[in-house]
Design a protein around this motif. Structure first.
Motif: not given
Length: 183
Positions: A12-23, A52-60
């Motif tokens: 979750v913190w990684r997506y704050v630092e790096e931005g969203p995952h785009v499949p 889907l897991d990465k997009m969910e963590k980004y949404a969180i």
């Protein structure tokens, strides 16, 4: 906020630092061959479970960081499109520019180096003030040894504490005790 999100989940913190995952989605024709965009009878592959897991963590991450913003500051982040963008805006808002951060650090270091109890200041108020300075140093990743902070506090108290300082220093307690215990 950083500690909270890391504890929630490191990803979750990684997506704050790096931005969203785009499949990466590919178009597949009925015969299984990849199709070009706009190709006839092409369908899109579904995102993988990993996507889907990465997009969910980004949404969180986006939800949690948005909900953690004080109502007074919500207008500042309302147009941010990603958790990374929100985090960058908040860092600048609370920490200030690099020049402002340098000035705060210099002021805090000077406050620590020049610490002296004020003439009419109680022992409790002196302790609170030096503890605040130590916390500011710690937040700036400057960690002082217990011995150094204890001596700074005791030496800053003034002459009427000389006997107490000698007793504590004689027992070598300044080397091992945390300043909060010494207090």
């Amino acid at each position: 906020m950083e500690r909270y999100l890391k504890r929630l989940c490191k990803d979750v913190w990684r997506y704050v630092e790096e931005g969203p995952h785009v499949p990466v989605l590919t178009l597949v024709q009925a015969d299984g061959a990849q199709a070009r965009l706009g190709g006839a009878q092409a369908t899109m592959n579904r995102p993988t479970n990993d996507d889907l897991d990465k997009m969910e963590k980004y949404a969180i991450a986006f939800y949690e960081i948005s909900c953690g913003v004080a109502p007074d500051n919500f207008d500042i982040i309302i147009n941010c499109k990603s958790s990374k963008e929100i985090w960058d805006v908040l860092k600048n808002l609370y920490r200030g520019s690099e020049q402002a951060q340098d000035k705060k650090l210099t002021t805090t270091l000077n406050d620590f180096n020049n610490f002296k109890a004020l003439p009419d200041e109680s022992l409790e108020d002196s302790f609170k003030r030096v503890n605040l300075i130590i916390t500011k140093l710690s937040n700036a990743s400057i960690v002082r040894r217990n011995h150094e902070t204890n001596l700074k506090f005791m030496n800053g108290l003034g002459r009427h504490w000389t006997t107490t300082k000698m007793i504590v220093q004689g027992d070598r307690k300044t080397h091992t005790l945390f300043i909060q215990t010494l207090w």
